[in-house]
Design an enzyme around this catalytic site. Sequence first.
Site, PDB file in Angstrom:
ATOM      1  N   ALA A   9      -0.230   4.112   7.575  1.00 11.15           N
ATOM      2  CA  ALA A   9      -0.181   4.177   6.097  1.00 11.15           C
ATOM      3  C   ALA A   9       1.219   3.938   5.545  1.00 11.15           C
ATOM      4  CB  ALA A   9      -0.709   5.537   5.630  1.00 11.15           C
ATOM      5  N   SER A  10       2.106   3.392   6.366  1.00 10.10           N
ATOM      6  CA  SER A  10       3.477   3.156   5.888  1.00 10.10           C
ATOM      7  C   SER A  10       3.564   1.906   5.020  1.00 10.10           C
ATOM      8  CB  SER A  10       4.416   3.018   7.086  1.00 10.10           C
ATOM      9  OG  SER A  10       3.932   2.034   7.970  1.00 10.10           O
ATOM     10  N   ARG A  11       2.557   1.032   5.122  1.00  6.41           N
ATOM     11  CA  ARG A  11       2.568  -0.219   4.334  1.00  6.41           C
ATOM     12  C   ARG A  11       1.154  -0.775   4.290  1.00  6.41           C
ATOM     13  NH1 ARG A  11       3.156  -4.254   8.709  1.00  6.41           N
ATOM     14  NH2 ARG A  11       3.708  -3.070  10.562  1.00  6.41           N
ATOM     15  N   VAL A  60      -0.896   5.792  17.373  1.00  5.46           N
ATOM     16  CA  VAL A  60      -2.306   6.235  17.379  1.00  5.46           C
ATOM     17  C   VAL A  60      -3.147   5.559  18.467  1.00  5.46           C
ATOM     18  CG1 VAL A  60      -2.366   7.000  14.970  1.00  5.46           C
ATOM     19  CG2 VAL A  60      -2.945   4.616  15.525  1.00  5.46           C
ATOM     20  N   ASN A  86      -7.131   3.044  10.189  1.00  5.32           N
ATOM     21  CA  ASN A  86      -6.694   1.827   9.500  1.00  5.32           C
ATOM     22  C   ASN A  86      -5.659   1.023  10.283  1.00  5.32           C
ATOM     23  OD1 ASN A  86      -5.879   0.236   6.885  1.00  5.32           O
ATOM     24  ND2 ASN A  86      -3.989   1.198   7.611  1.00  5.32           N
ATOM     25  N   TYR A 152      -9.752 -10.465  18.037  1.00  7.30           N
ATOM     26  CA  TYR A 152      -9.779  -9.602  16.837  1.00  7.30           C
ATOM     27  C   TYR A 152     -11.218  -9.389  16.363  1.00  7.30           C
ATOM     28  CZ  TYR A 152      -8.723  -8.204  11.956  1.00  7.30           C
ATOM     29  OH  TYR A 152      -8.655  -7.553  10.737  1.00  7.30           O
TER      30      TYR A 152
END
Length: 245
Positions: A9-11, A60, A86, A152
Site C-alpha cells: 500500500a505504499s503506492r 508478504v 494487493n 501473470y
Amino acid sequence: MTVALVSGASRGLGAAIARRLAADGFAVAVNYAAGRERAERVVADIRSAGGTAEAFGADVTDEAAVQDLVERIRAALGPVGVLVANATGPQPEIPVDRLGWRDHLDQLEFFVKSPTLLLQAVLADMRAAGNGRFVQIGSDAFERAMPGMSAYNAAKGAQWGLTRTWARELGGDGITVNLVAPGWVPVERHGDLTDADTAGYVSEVPMGRIGRPEDVAAAVSYLASDAAGFVTGQRITVNGGHNMD
Ligand SMILES: NC(=O)c1ccc[n+]([C@@H]2O[C@H](COP(=O)([O-])OP(=O)(O)OC[C@H]3O[C@@H](n4cnc5c(N)ncnc54)[C@H](OP(=O)(O)O)[C@@H]3O)[C@@H](O)[C@H]2O)c1
C-alpha cells in the site's frame, strides 16, 4: 475500530485502497516492502484527513515475515478484520518460448503464496470474531489473455480459483472472500502518460476513459462494507466494460 490490512500500500492501487478504507472508518495497516517513505506519506495523508493508519514493513511472500507482520498489527492496532491482498512484484512480458519455471514462480509468490500466508495469519482472529472480509486484487488480464503475459495471467487465474474455493470453505465462519479485477489503471510505475499513450486502449472501453485507482478502491470499499455481508465468491471487474462475462 475494525482493522484493515492492505498489502503493498505504499503506492499504486494499494495506496488508494488504504486511503479509501481509512476514509470509510477502518484503522488501516499500510504494508510496504522497500518504500518506507512512500508508505509513511500515505499514513500521514490519512492522519491529516482525520483517519487512523500505521505503516508496517514486511515481505508478504515470506512466511515468517507475514506472521510477524500480523502480530505487530495486532499489538499496534488490533486484530485484522479486513484483509486486502494487493501487493505485486514486476510483471515482465515473456513470450512462451522464453518462459521458465522461475518466471511462473515469481508470479505465484505474489498471487498464490502471499494470499495464502496472509489469510492463514489472520484466520484465527476472523474466526474468533465470527466475521471477516478478504478482498483479493486480481486482474482482467486473466479474461483478456494478453499475449506474453502467460505467467501473470496464470497466477491471476489461480488467485480467482483460490477466491472461489476459500469463499466456500469460510462462509460458515462469517468470512467473505471476493476478488476485484481491475483493467489498466496507470500508476507510478507506468510513468507519465499522455492521452495519446492511452487513446488506443480507451477506444476499446465502453465507458470511454482510462481507469483510476479510486475506481478500484471504491469496489474494495463496497466489499469491505456491511452492505456486502451476503456477497462472497464473486469477482467485480473494474475496467469500464472493457470485457464482459
Ligand atoms: N495498475 C494496473 O493497471 C493493474 C491492473 C490490473 C491488476 N492490477 C493488480 O493490482 C495490484 C496492485 O498493482 P499496482 O499496479 O498498484 O502495483 P505497484 O504500483 O507496482 O505497487 C506494488 C506494491 O506492492 C508492494 N510490494 C512489492 N513487493 C512486495 C513484497 N514482497 N511485500 C510487500 N509489498 C510488496 C510495493 O511496495 P514497495 O513500494 O515498498 O516496494 C508496492 O506498494 C496487483 O495485484 C496487480 O496485479 C493492477
